[in-house]
Write an enzyme that holds these catalytic residues in place. Sequence first.
Site, PDB file in Angstrom:
ATOM      1  N   GLY A 197      34.881  35.934  53.112  1.00 57.60           N
ATOM      2  CA  GLY A 197      36.133  35.213  52.852  1.00 57.60           C
ATOM      3  C   GLY A 197      36.046  33.700  52.881  1.00 57.60           C
ATOM      4  O   GLY A 197      37.033  33.032  53.205  1.00 57.60           O
ATOM      5  N   SER A 198      34.901  33.130  52.482  1.00 51.07           N
ATOM      6  CA  SER A 198      34.842  31.660  52.490  1.00 51.07           C
ATOM      7  C   SER A 198      35.719  31.066  51.375  1.00 51.07           C
ATOM      8  O   SER A 198      36.283  29.985  51.549  1.00 51.07           O
ATOM      9  CB  SER A 198      33.399  31.163  52.384  1.00 51.07           C
ATOM     10  OG  SER A 198      32.873  31.399  51.109  1.00 51.07           O
ATOM     11  N   ASN A 199      35.849  31.759  50.264  1.00 49.94           N
ATOM     12  CA  ASN A 199      36.765  31.265  49.227  1.00 49.94           C
ATOM     13  C   ASN A 199      38.219  31.394  49.661  1.00 49.94           C
ATOM     14  O   ASN A 199      39.034  30.522  49.364  1.00 49.94           O
ATOM     15  CB  ASN A 199      36.513  31.986  47.900  1.00 49.94           C
ATOM     16  CG  ASN A 199      35.340  31.379  47.149  1.00 49.94           C
ATOM     17  OD1 ASN A 199      35.446  30.287  46.599  1.00 49.94           O
ATOM     18  ND2 ASN A 199      34.214  32.072  47.171  1.00 49.94           N
ATOM     19  N   LYS A 243      41.345  55.905  41.718  1.00 55.44           N
ATOM     20  CA  LYS A 243      41.550  54.444  41.649  1.00 55.44           C
ATOM     21  C   LYS A 243      43.023  54.143  41.389  1.00 55.44           C
ATOM     22  O   LYS A 243      43.596  53.221  41.943  1.00 55.44           O
ATOM     23  CB  LYS A 243      40.683  53.861  40.533  1.00 55.44           C
ATOM     24  CG  LYS A 243      40.853  52.358  40.384  1.00 55.44           C
ATOM     25  CD  LYS A 243      40.053  51.808  39.236  1.00 55.44           C
ATOM     26  CE  LYS A 243      38.617  51.664  39.595  1.00 55.44           C
ATOM     27  NZ  LYS A 243      38.002  50.395  39.296  1.00 55.44           N
ATOM     28  N   MET A 284      35.066  43.395  45.839  1.00 59.01           N
ATOM     29  CA  MET A 284      33.929  44.064  45.215  1.00 59.01           C
ATOM     30  C   MET A 284      34.293  45.310  44.403  1.00 59.01           C
ATOM     31  O   MET A 284      33.481  46.217  44.273  1.00 59.01           O
ATOM     32  CB  MET A 284      32.895  44.428  46.288  1.00 59.01           C
ATOM     33  CG  MET A 284      32.356  43.217  47.037  1.00 59.01           C
ATOM     34  SD  MET A 284      31.600  42.001  45.947  1.00 59.01           S
ATOM     35  CE  MET A 284      30.075  42.835  45.584  1.00 59.01           C
ATOM     36  N   ARG A 285      35.521  45.343  43.876  1.00 59.14           N
ATOM     37  CA  ARG A 285      35.912  46.485  43.044  1.00 59.14           C
ATOM     38  C   ARG A 285      36.348  46.024  41.666  1.00 59.14           C
ATOM     39  O   ARG A 285      36.939  44.950  41.558  1.00 59.14           O
ATOM     40  CB  ARG A 285      37.106  47.205  43.674  1.00 59.14           C
ATOM     41  CG  ARG A 285      36.699  48.193  44.664  1.00 59.14           C
ATOM     42  CD  ARG A 285      37.814  48.693  45.531  1.00 59.14           C
ATOM     43  NE  ARG A 285      37.151  49.213  46.681  1.00 59.14           N
ATOM     44  CZ  ARG A 285      36.623  50.425  46.734  1.00 59.14           C
ATOM     45  NH1 ARG A 285      36.786  51.273  45.749  1.00 59.14           N
ATOM     46  NH2 ARG A 285      35.960  50.805  47.802  1.00 59.14           N
ATOM     47  N   ASN A 336      39.796  35.236  39.184  1.00 61.87           N
ATOM     48  CA  ASN A 336      38.572  35.593  39.916  1.00 61.87           C
ATOM     49  C   ASN A 336      37.633  34.388  39.953  1.00 61.87           C
ATOM     50  O   ASN A 336      37.655  33.558  39.046  1.00 61.87           O
ATOM     51  CB  ASN A 336      37.874  36.772  39.223  1.00 61.87           C
ATOM     52  CG  ASN A 336      36.613  37.206  39.944  1.00 61.87           C
ATOM     53  OD1 ASN A 336      36.597  37.338  41.175  1.00 61.87           O
ATOM     54  ND2 ASN A 336      35.539  37.416  39.198  1.00 61.87           N
ATOM     55  N   HIS A 385      33.559  33.523  40.058  1.00 66.05           N
ATOM     56  CA  HIS A 385      32.260  34.164  39.856  1.00 66.05           C
ATOM     57  C   HIS A 385      31.163  33.112  40.027  1.00 66.05           C
ATOM     58  O   HIS A 385      31.283  32.006  39.483  1.00 66.05           O
ATOM     59  CB  HIS A 385      32.190  34.783  38.450  1.00 66.05           C
ATOM     60  CG  HIS A 385      30.915  35.504  38.192  1.00 66.05           C
ATOM     61  ND1 HIS A 385      30.626  36.733  38.763  1.00 66.05           N
ATOM     62  CD2 HIS A 385      29.831  35.162  37.462  1.00 66.05           C
ATOM     63  CE1 HIS A 385      29.414  37.112  38.383  1.00 66.05           C
ATOM     64  NE2 HIS A 385      28.908  36.174  37.601  1.00 66.05           N
TER      65      HIS A 385
HETATM   66  C1  GRF Z   1      31.427  34.365  46.069  1.00 69.51           C
HETATM   67  O1  GRF Z   1      30.132  33.923  45.747  1.00 69.51           O
HETATM   68  C2  GRF Z   1      32.218  34.652  44.829  1.00 69.51           C
HETATM   69  O2  GRF Z   1      31.895  33.815  43.763  1.00 69.51           O
HETATM   70  C3  GRF Z   1      31.848  36.070  44.511  1.00 69.51           C
HETATM   71  O3  GRF Z   1      31.716  36.698  45.763  1.00 69.51           O
HETATM   72  C4  GRF Z   1      31.405  35.728  46.761  1.00 69.51           C
HETATM   73  C5  GRF Z   1      32.459  35.844  47.804  1.00 69.51           C
HETATM   74  O4  GRF Z   1      32.207  34.999  48.902  1.00 69.51           O
HETATM   75  N1  GRF Z   1      32.818  36.692  43.648  1.00 69.51           N
HETATM   76  P1  GRF Z   1      33.323  34.775  49.981  1.00 69.51           P
HETATM   77  O5  GRF Z   1      33.719  36.142  50.533  1.00 69.51           O
HETATM   78  O6  GRF Z   1      34.472  34.077  49.321  1.00 69.51           O
HETATM   79  O7  GRF Z   1      32.677  33.916  51.029  1.00 69.51           O
END
Ligand code: GRF
Length: 202
Positions: free
Chosen positions: A12-14, A65, A90-91, A107, A109
Amino acid sequence: MTNIAVLVSGRGSNLQAIIDSIESGYLKSRIAVVISDVGDAYALTRAKKHGIEAIFVNPKKFASKELYEKEILGVLKTHNIKLVLLAGYMRILGKTLLEAYKNRILNIHPALLPAFTGLHAQKQAFDHGVKVAGCTVHFVDEILDCGPIILQRCVEVKEDDTDETLADRILEQEHKIYPEAVKLFVENRLRIEGRKVKVIKS
Ligand code: GRF
């Protein structure tokens, strides 16, 4: 104030970058709920630390789903969510969420799309020998990592990089462009025209 939901699976760093941008006043919005498909995702802890409702929806409890996403949709509706952010979720999304939130799901990426879609994108790019890597924020559609691109940022690959040092520098940029893209969305400055996203000047 735009009500945001963040879907997560991991550290969850984002998510943290979005939380920080809201708390600093850069983003005028509110994270109403964080939803994880992984019970012990650290992202849930981060959310709770900031007083944000954090919910684990266990996919194993649903026969399909569609049923799983209907459950999530119920949570989104209850919280009057206008924007959904995938942040290390991750889905692959199914029709239920995509249709209900068409053009309202973003999203992040860790590659310069359309190159290196899917898992371990930073390592894919590194192993391919690229000289410039980076990250992308895009609208989510039915094809994985393929929807219209909102923002991208480049990261130069250094001679002494490993895939991990490169991934770390990409992540720093992710934490900048995700809040920037969300700001453009909540300020209603994005226009999707086919594959292209026009940014309206403020
Ligand atoms: C990030 O690298 C993002 O680009 C990808 O998954 C990773 C998630 O990292 N989709 P975090 O959980 O936000 O730290």
